[in-house]
Design an enzyme around this catalytic site. Structure first.
Site, mmCIF file in Angstrom:
data_model
loop_
_atom_site.group_PDB
_atom_site.id
_atom_site.type_symbol
_atom_site.label_atom_id
_atom_site.label_comp_id
_atom_site.label_asym_id
_atom_site.label_seq_id
_atom_site.Cartn_x
_atom_site.Cartn_y
_atom_site.Cartn_z
ATOM 1 N N ASP A 58 0.863 -1.180 0.000
ATOM 2 C CA ASP A 58 0.000 0.000 0.000
ATOM 3 C C ASP A 58 0.899 1.229 0.000
ATOM 4 O O ASP A 58 1.451 1.576 1.039
ATOM 5 C CB ASP A 58 -0.902 -0.053 1.235
ATOM 6 C CG ASP A 58 -1.709 1.205 1.466
ATOM 7 O OD1 ASP A 58 -1.822 2.026 0.553
ATOM 8 O OD2 ASP A 58 -2.215 1.361 2.597
ATOM 9 N N GLU A 68 -0.947 10.840 1.086
ATOM 10 C CA GLU A 68 -2.229 10.163 1.272
ATOM 11 C C GLU A 68 -2.351 9.550 2.651
ATOM 12 O O GLU A 68 -3.433 9.540 3.248
ATOM 13 C CB GLU A 68 -2.405 9.087 0.191
ATOM 14 C CG GLU A 68 -3.802 8.486 0.110
ATOM 15 C CD GLU A 68 -4.008 7.285 1.020
ATOM 16 O OE1 GLU A 68 -5.163 6.825 1.140
ATOM 17 O OE2 GLU A 68 -3.016 6.796 1.613
ATOM 18 N N ASP A 96 -5.719 1.679 -4.978
ATOM 19 C CA ASP A 96 -5.215 1.439 -3.623
ATOM 20 C C ASP A 96 -5.454 -0.015 -3.261
ATOM 21 O O ASP A 96 -5.844 -0.822 -4.115
ATOM 22 C CB ASP A 96 -5.883 2.387 -2.623
ATOM 23 C CG ASP A 96 -4.925 2.867 -1.541
ATOM 24 O OD1 ASP A 96 -4.187 2.018 -0.997
ATOM 25 O OD2 ASP A 96 -4.914 4.062 -1.222
#
Length: 373
Positions: free
Chosen positions: A190, A224, A245
């Site tokens: 991620d 983010e 994502d």
């Protein structure tokens, strides 16, 4: 629309390179430059914001209304909160993650003027020979861990002489492992796996050189994990934005472990009805394995873009990620499926021609939401 082949070797090699570059939020310059190098190799022009968010462009037949595909380069990490009397460091997280996954992590502390030190994050009671069963019963909080540097320091004065300061960044080793059967284990998949999938999709498009209908911006954000997301890298011509994502593999979730997952809603609310269903139909038409899912405790780049006042259609597409924000695992099949979806989406015309202007009459507003699209 051409059926494009994804270069799996390129995708995996790109992911390996990205994982090797430390990039906790606030320490992202090196990974930004690496992505810039890759875009140059692909022949895709790009620009950087003041802080380093990347906006690249694959040119279409027309430039507006255009679309964007977005992922983030920043990862979780930690920061030095204080220097401790015992010569160790109090740490706080960068981004939201549990200290449970920090215990035992090998790390690099980055200080001023290019200095760096290696160390380990440990629970306060780290020795079973000393604390016996108390090792197992101490709480799991960031107040219960500390960072031990691999330096001859035993007090605050030693840390000060070494040059360690409050606010120094801490990058956690990803420890990636790529298995022959396709499984990939690493911290920070991620969203570096998402970035690799976007670049692989872009490579497929550039290699095939199809005539794409509108410009497609590839956006790579740098904050983010702390909630800023895509609020600072868009421009007014973007009408559709697909965020990329991780999709969580966990009880109660419907994420595909070997395909792509279309998220219908995250914690910020539902995604655009028309765009999500366009992507679902694209998966069906192209034979891409997919599922639909909803995430309760999740916020993507798209939420920040909408909250910043952008009137755009947003969606979220995901690669599989077991153990998100911890010891993460995905499979190369999921990454390839994601890249295939993105490569085909780039070739699609806009959902609605009316989206080329921010305001228009009722006569051209879509009337299909309660019908078959």
């Amino acid at each position: 629309m051409q059926r494009l082949r994804i270069d799996q070797d390129y995708l995996v090699t790109t992911l390996q390179r990205l994982l090797a570059i430390p990039s906790p939020t606030g320490l992202t310059d090196s990974v930004v430059l690496a992505v810039g190098d890759e875009l140059e190799r692909l022949g895709i022009p790009y620009e950087l914001t003041r802080r380093g968010a990347v906006r690249a462009n694959i040119q279409g037949v027309r430039y507006s209304p255009d679309r964007a595909i977005i992922a983030h380069l920043d990862t979780l990490g930690a920061i030095v909160k204080s220097l401790k009397d015992n010569g160790r460091l109090e740490v706080l997280p960068i981004g939201t993650w549990s200290s449970r996954f920090a215990e035992g992590a090998r790390v690099t502390v980055y200080g001023d003027e290019g200095r760096a030190w290696r160390g380990t994050i440990l629970p306060l009671k780290a020795s079973g020979h000393t604390f016996n069963e108390a090792v197992d019963t101490q709480p799991t909080t960031w107040e219960q861990v500390e960072l031990r540097l691999d330096e001859e320091v035993h007090d605050i004065a030693g840390l000060t002489r070494l040059g360690v300061n409050i606010g120094d960044h801490i990058a956690v080793d990803p420890n990636p492992e790529f298995l022959p059967n396709g499984f990939i284990n690493s911290r920070f998949l991620d969203d570096k796996a998402g970035v690799a999938a976007i670049l692989a999709a872009a490579k497929a498009v550039k290699d095939a050189d199809p005539r794409i209908p509108v410009d497609c911006h590839l956006l790579f954000t740098i904050s983010e994990e702390v909630g800023v997301g895509a609020s600072h890298v868009l421009h007014g011509d973007v009408a559709e934005m697909v965020s990329v994502d991780n999709g969580t593999i966990a009880p109660g979730q419907n994420t595909s472990e070997y395909g792509v997952t279309i998220c219908m809603q995250d914690s910020s609310g539902p995604f655009d009805w028309h765009l999500t269903r366009r992507l679902l139909k694209l998966c069906e038409a192209c034979g891409i394995e997919y599922t639909r899912d909803v995430f309760r405790y999740y916020r993507s780049d798209g939420a920040a873009a909408l909250e910043a006042g952008n009137d755009i259609r947003t969606s979220l597409v995901c690669f599989a990620c077991d153990g998100s924000h911890g010891w993460e695992r995905t499979h190369v099949k999921s990454l390839v499926a994601l890249a295939e979806l993105l490569a085909h989406y780039i070739q699609m015309p806009p959902i609605f021609e009316r989206d080329k202007v921010p305001l228009g009459p009722r006569s051209d507003f879509p009337d299909v939401q309660l019908q078959d699209d």
